[in-house]
Design a protein around this motif. Structure first.
Motif, PDB file in Angstrom:
ATOM      1  N   UNK A 191     -22.714 -30.647  91.850  1.00 21.71           N
ATOM      2  CA  UNK A 191     -21.576 -30.987  91.002  1.00 21.71           C
ATOM      3  C   UNK A 191     -21.255 -32.475  91.086  1.00 21.71           C
ATOM      4  N   UNK A 192     -21.304 -33.031  92.278  1.00 16.81           N
ATOM      5  CA  UNK A 192     -20.984 -34.449  92.451  1.00 16.81           C
ATOM      6  C   UNK A 192     -22.008 -35.337  91.747  1.00 16.81           C
ATOM      7  N   UNK A 193     -23.281 -34.993  91.868  1.00 20.64           N
ATOM      8  CA  UNK A 193     -24.316 -35.770  91.183  1.00 20.64           C
ATOM      9  C   UNK A 193     -24.132 -35.710  89.676  1.00 20.64           C
ATOM     10  N   UNK A 194     -23.765 -34.523  89.193  1.00 23.58           N
ATOM     11  CA  UNK A 194     -23.536 -34.391  87.750  1.00 23.58           C
ATOM     12  C   UNK A 194     -22.398 -35.296  87.299  1.00 23.58           C
ATOM     13  N   UNK A 195     -21.323 -35.349  88.100  1.00 21.18           N
ATOM     14  CA  UNK A 195     -20.190 -36.205  87.758  1.00 21.18           C
ATOM     15  C   UNK A 195     -20.598 -37.677  87.759  1.00 21.18           C
TER      16      UNK A 195
ATOM     17  N   UNK B  54     -26.221 -29.545  81.098  1.00 16.84           N
ATOM     18  CA  UNK B  54     -27.646 -29.498  81.462  1.00 16.84           C
ATOM     19  C   UNK B  54     -27.844 -29.975  82.895  1.00 16.84           C
ATOM     20  N   UNK B  55     -27.151 -31.074  83.304  1.00 22.19           N
ATOM     21  CA  UNK B  55     -27.309 -31.600  84.659  1.00 22.19           C
ATOM     22  C   UNK B  55     -26.844 -30.589  85.703  1.00 22.19           C
ATOM     23  N   UNK B  56     -25.734 -29.924  85.441  1.00 18.84           N
ATOM     24  CA  UNK B  56     -25.249 -28.918  86.386  1.00 18.84           C
ATOM     25  C   UNK B  56     -26.314 -27.836  86.596  1.00 18.84           C
ATOM     26  N   UNK B  57     -26.894 -27.390  85.509  1.00 24.16           N
ATOM     27  CA  UNK B  57     -27.920 -26.342  85.585  1.00 24.16           C
ATOM     28  C   UNK B  57     -29.151 -26.836  86.360  1.00 24.16           C
TER      29      UNK B  57
ATOM     30  N   UNK C 223     -31.408 -26.284  95.354  1.00 24.22           N
ATOM     31  CA  UNK C 223     -31.246 -25.007  96.068  1.00 24.22           C
ATOM     32  C   UNK C 223     -31.915 -25.015  97.438  1.00 24.22           C
ATOM     33  N   UNK C 224     -33.155 -25.595  97.590  1.00 23.85           N
ATOM     34  CA  UNK C 224     -33.749 -25.667  98.939  1.00 23.85           C
ATOM     35  C   UNK C 224     -32.920 -26.503  99.908  1.00 23.85           C
ATOM     36  N   UNK C 225     -32.311 -27.611  99.426  1.00 21.02           N
ATOM     37  CA  UNK C 225     -31.476 -28.445 100.292  1.00 21.02           C
ATOM     38  C   UNK C 225     -30.263 -27.655 100.785  1.00 21.02           C
ATOM     39  N   UNK C 226     -29.682 -26.882  99.899  1.00 24.75           N
ATOM     40  CA  UNK C 226     -28.530 -26.070 100.290  1.00 24.75           C
ATOM     41  C   UNK C 226     -28.923 -25.090 101.400  1.00 24.75           C
ATOM     42  N   UNK C 227     -30.093 -24.473 101.251  1.00 25.71           N
ATOM     43  CA  UNK C 227     -30.530 -23.490 102.242  1.00 25.71           C
ATOM     44  C   UNK C 227     -30.825 -24.147 103.584  1.00 25.71           C
TER      45      UNK C 227
END
Length: 634
Positions: free
Chosen positions: A8-12, A322-325, A332-336
């Motif tokens: 979300x932050x990157x998208x912003x 689109x960026x959020x998606x 997702x791998x970084x989150x994990x």
């Protein structure tokens, strides 16, 4: 915000950047389009003003020519009693004129106290009458004195014609002169109705709501869409609500018959912002003004701009979605991994957080134990740097000891005066100079610039300096340079090269044998104040091609002449604004060095460079050498 997920932050962040970029593009495009539109509008206004000016000018010139012709023939027709017939024919043939008036002095009026004869149009009829002394220009009570000052005639300001009853008119008045003399016998005036001028001006359409009108030099309205303004209101006396604050400048331009444009808030457009353009009219000292509402000018541009903004906003929303998606799936791998690291380090003792970066920071704080080791390494680095600076200082002292110094250079030789300085850009540098006597009558002097800076360049400089001395066994500059080139190539592991100017001066007669290997051209400051450049070069820099042959040239130094040598650090010196000192500035300063000692010459140039450079750092090594030939002084 800090607790949000990284996707979300990157998208912003990217969205914000995109908005800034798109806004800048839209704004730049709007401003560019507006400038192009204003240029097109001004060109159109110029064309329309020229059209009005040309139409009026044609009528003005025609009226002038007719009036002049009548003046040149009036005495003839008056003498033959055909003046009435002549004036009627002139008016019938020229529709532009409203009337013609002939006024003769008493001595030329056929016995009358004063003849004032008029022919004017009344509907479809031309009326001619002798007006006696009724025809008097109230604007010019002493008309003949005025004609003496204006022998080529003049146009009157608009006035109300009481005799013809045609409302506002203007007249062109031209003197009637006795044949073959400059003696004025009378005058002829050709009259044009201002209504006719107003029809010309209003007959050209200016956009949808635009208007045009004419003023005189004093700002008085001569034509105007609002009839009540004609000859009653003055442009320069309108309120600041209507005219811009720079009205004085506009008034000056109009009086100087210049063109210009600007914005105003005219009463006739309900004080809406409007663009105006003004241009002078020839022959008659009037100014045409074109006025167009601002809304009419930029209405299409605003419509396009609003459409662009609307489309841009839709694009930004689409990009954000689109960026959020994309980021959610990509990161997702970084989150994990972040979740696994947190579980491993804190063993489930800490709640999961949404911001992956904060989680990683908290995990990496476990590595603070290595901080002590880092401090130790940093301290060691400082010690190494101090040791390096000490070594560099020693290297600088060694380098400065290699080149000769002191003043005077040769205290026991009165034939010459010599002074040189070297200022490295870093602690040590790659410039060099040298001077020594080969024998009692021949002085060798040289100055050079080695490619590069720092330790490698300084080592190459030391080698070159040694080789110059070891090969100075002949009285030939080109031979010494050739030997220097051969031996430098053998020792040139770092691919350096050296530009050098070498001269051998015969102290007895002032003959200078010199070889210039791609170095800056020296200057000779003659004792008589003239300056010459030794602008010959004899080959490439040394240290590039083996077995390279060089040429040489000769010059003659006379008593009191000084040769000045320098490296490119002088002319390439830069100030705080990145401007270079330059060859031209250097040559101009040389003009002020006449009759100075070599020490004062070099010192004065150094001061000039220091003042020019200001607080900026020195970018290149600087070397200067001045040698003055003083033969004959014992």
């Amino acid at each position: 915000m800090n607790r949000k997920r990284i996707s979300f932050r990157l998208s912003i962040y990217i969205l914000s950047t995109t908005i800034v970029v798109i806004s800048a593009i839209v704004l730049l495009n709007y401003n560019y389009t507006k400038r192009m539109l204003m240029q097109h509008i001004e060109e159109s206004a110029i064309n329309q003003s020229e059209l009005i000016i040309n139409r009026i000018a044609r009528q003005i010139i025609t009226a002038q020519e007719i009036t002049r012709n009548v003046a040149n023939q009036s005495l003839y027709y008056l003498k033959h009693n055909d003046l009435e017939f002549f004036l009627k024919n002139v008016l019938e043939a020229n529709q532009i004129l409203n009337s013609i008036h002939v006024d003769m002095k008493p001595e030329f009026s056929g016995g009358k106290l004063q003849l004032s004869y008029s022919a004017h149009k009344d509907s479809s009829t031309i009326l001619c009458s002798d007006t006696g002394n009724k025809w008097i220009f109230k604007q010019y009570p002493d008309i003949y004195s005025y004609l003496e000052k204006n022998p080529n005639g003049f146009w009157t300001d608009p006035y109300s014609c009481e005799y013809t009853g045609k409302g506002l008119v203007i007249s062109y008045i031209f003197p009637v002169k006795l044949p073959g003399t400059n003696h004025i016998a009378g005058n002829v005036s050709g009259e044009i109705a201002m209504e006719y001028i107003n029809q010309i001006v209003s007959g050209i359409k200016i956009g949808e709501e635009g208007a045009s009108f004419v003023i005189n030099k004093s700002g008085l309205f001569l034509t105007h869409p609002v009839n009540e303004w004609i000859m009653k209101k003055n442009l320069f006396e309108l309120s600041e609500k209507i005219l811009p604050k720079n009205i004085d400048e506009i008034q000056k331009m109009i009086k100087e018959e210049k063109r210009g444009s600007g914005f105003a808030y005219p009463e006739m457009f309900n004080y809406r912002k409007s663009w105006f353009y003004f241009a002078p009219m020839p022959f008659i000292n009037w100014t045409i003004i074109i006025l167009i509402p601002d809304k009419e000018l930029f209405n299409d541009l605003w419509l396009v701009f609003r459409e662009i903004v609307f489309v841009s906003l839709l694009g930004v929303l689409l990009i954000f979605t689109i960026f959020i998606f994309i980021f959610r799936h990509t990161l997702k791998p970084l989150v994990q991994i972040t979740q696994d690291i947190q579980d491993f380090i804190f063993e489930g003792r800490k709640d999961s957080v949404k911001n992956e970066i904060i989680t990683l920071i908290e995990s990496l704080e476990e590595m603070q134990a290595r901080h002590g080791q880092f401090i130790q390494e940093q301290n060691q680095s400082k010690k190494d740097r101090r040791r390096f600076e000490k070594d560099m200082k020693s290297a600088k002292e060694i380098q400065l000891n290699i080149i000769p110094s002191g003043y005077p250079a040769f205290p026991d030789r009165d034939e010459i005066d010599l002074y040189a300085v070297l200022k490295p850009a870093q602690i040590i540098g790659g410039d060099l100079y040298d001077y020594f006597f080969i024998d009692k009558d021949h002085l060798l002097f040289a100055i050079g610039d080695i490619s590069g800076k720092g330790i490698p360049a300084s080592l190459f400089m030391a080698v070159a300096h040694t080789l110059i001395k070891s090969n100075a066994d002949v009285l030939s500059s080109k031979h010494i340079v050739e030997q220097l080139n051969k031996k430098l190539i053998v020792r040139n592991t770092n691919q350096h090269f050296l530009t050098i100017f070498m001269g051998i001066l015969d102290i007895k007669n002032g003959i200078l044998d010199y070889c210039n290997a791609a170095h800056n051209y020296p200057y000779i400051l003659r004792a008589n104040g003239s300056i010459e450049s030794l602008d010959e070069t004899h080959g490439l820099p040394v240290g590039i091609y083996p077995n390279k042959l060089y040429n040489s040239s000769t010059a003659v130094l006379r008593t009191g002449d000084t040769i000045l040598l320098y490296t490119d650090g002088v002319i390439d010196c830069r100030d705080e604004n990145d401007n270079t000192y330059g060859q031209q500035r250097f040559e101009e300063n040389l003009q002020n060095l006449n009759n100075l000692s070599c020490f004062k010459m070099v010192t004065k140039i150094e001061n000039s460079l220091r003042l020019f450079k200001g607080t900026s750092e020195q970018a290149d090594d600087i070397s200067l050498m001045a040698l003055q030939y003083k033969a004959g002084k014992q």
